[in-house]
Design a protein around this motif. Sequence first.
Motif, PDB file in Angstrom:
ATOM      1  N   LEU A 143       7.773   5.580   1.299  1.00 11.73           N
ATOM      2  CA  LEU A 143       6.415   5.390   1.809  1.00 11.73           C
ATOM      3  C   LEU A 143       6.120   3.924   2.104  1.00 11.73           C
ATOM      4  O   LEU A 143       5.352   3.620   3.015  1.00 11.73           O
ATOM      5  N   GLY A 144       6.737   3.011   1.358  1.00 16.94           N
ATOM      6  CA  GLY A 144       6.604   1.596   1.684  1.00 16.94           C
ATOM      7  C   GLY A 144       7.178   1.280   3.057  1.00 16.94           C
ATOM      8  O   GLY A 144       6.592   0.537   3.842  1.00 16.94           O
ATOM      9  N   LEU A 145       8.323   1.878   3.353  1.00 22.00           N
ATOM     10  CA  LEU A 145       8.941   1.671   4.666  1.00 22.00           C
ATOM     11  C   LEU A 145       8.105   2.288   5.787  1.00 22.00           C
ATOM     12  O   LEU A 145       7.956   1.698   6.867  1.00 22.00           O
ATOM     13  N   THR A 162      11.823  -5.297   4.883  1.00 19.67           N
ATOM     14  CA  THR A 162      12.583  -4.042   4.809  1.00 19.67           C
ATOM     15  C   THR A 162      13.834  -4.222   3.966  1.00 19.67           C
ATOM     16  O   THR A 162      14.136  -3.393   3.093  1.00 19.67           O
ATOM     17  N   LEU A 163      14.572  -5.294   4.203  1.00 18.41           N
ATOM     18  CA  LEU A 163      15.777  -5.549   3.417  1.00 18.41           C
ATOM     19  C   LEU A 163      15.453  -5.732   1.938  1.00 18.41           C
ATOM     20  O   LEU A 163      16.182  -5.256   1.074  1.00 18.41           O
ATOM     21  N   ALA A 205       0.836  -1.208   0.000  1.00 21.62           N
ATOM     22  CA  ALA A 205       0.000   0.000   0.000  1.00 21.62           C
ATOM     23  C   ALA A 205       0.869   1.255   0.000  1.00 21.62           C
ATOM     24  O   ALA A 205       0.637   2.188  -0.778  1.00 21.62           O
ATOM     25  N   GLY A 206       1.875   1.287   0.853  1.00 18.67           N
ATOM     26  CA  GLY A 206       2.778   2.428   0.883  1.00 18.67           C
ATOM     27  C   GLY A 206       3.536   2.590  -0.419  1.00 18.67           C
ATOM     28  O   GLY A 206       3.736   3.707  -0.914  1.00 18.67           O
ATOM     29  N   GLY A 245      18.019  11.882   1.940  1.00 24.29           N
ATOM     30  CA  GLY A 245      17.928  11.307   3.271  1.00 24.29           C
ATOM     31  C   GLY A 245      16.556  10.820   3.680  1.00 24.29           C
ATOM     32  O   GLY A 245      16.379  10.377   4.808  1.00 24.29           O
ATOM     33  N   LEU A 246      15.559  10.880   2.799  1.00 20.10           N
ATOM     34  CA  LEU A 246      14.226  10.432   3.180  1.00 20.10           C
ATOM     35  C   LEU A 246      14.191   8.935   3.469  1.00 20.10           C
ATOM     36  O   LEU A 246      13.552   8.495   4.426  1.00 20.10           O
ATOM     37  N   THR A 247      14.862   8.168   2.640  1.00 15.77           N
ATOM     38  CA  THR A 247      14.885   6.722   2.885  1.00 15.77           C
ATOM     39  C   THR A 247      15.626   6.417   4.175  1.00 15.77           C
ATOM     40  O   THR A 247      15.208   5.550   4.951  1.00 15.77           O
TER      41      THR A 247
END
Length: 148
Positions: A31-33, A120-121, A11-12, A88-90
């Motif tokens: 956004l996925g994270l 996450t990885l 969804a993200g 740096g957002l990620t």
Amino acid sequence: MTLRLCGAAVAGMVVGINRDIHNKPIGMRTLGLVALGSAIVILSGSVYQDLHFSQDAVSRVVQGILTGLGFLGAGAILHGRDEMRVHGLTTAATVWIAAGLGVTAGLGAWFITIAGTLITLFMLTFGKRIEDWLVSIFGENKSADEDD
């Protein structure tokens, strides 16, 4: 639980693809994270509420951790000289998700911790390639670079 974690991440990511297509500084991986981190925290709070702490106490601790980590993550975000580039957002999202994983591990929610870490990885390893491929098909290159 895996379906819920993957569902949150997807969804993200879908929202992030939309942001990429429209040249916004936050993209699919970020956004996925964020969505995955939210699911991790919610699942850990709802599934493991019968531990030694009341649900209200666990909820307050989780809120405090995530609020504090939000400020730390904000420190990782930098604006380029042209004010159109954001870096740096990620990293900020990864700091935040690490907090979510820490909460789940602290609660002994090992399945959520392991599944969340693996997802996450996967997103960090393959997300940029998938993101670039989808943007090349559906949109223009974004003006902001969220790679760290």
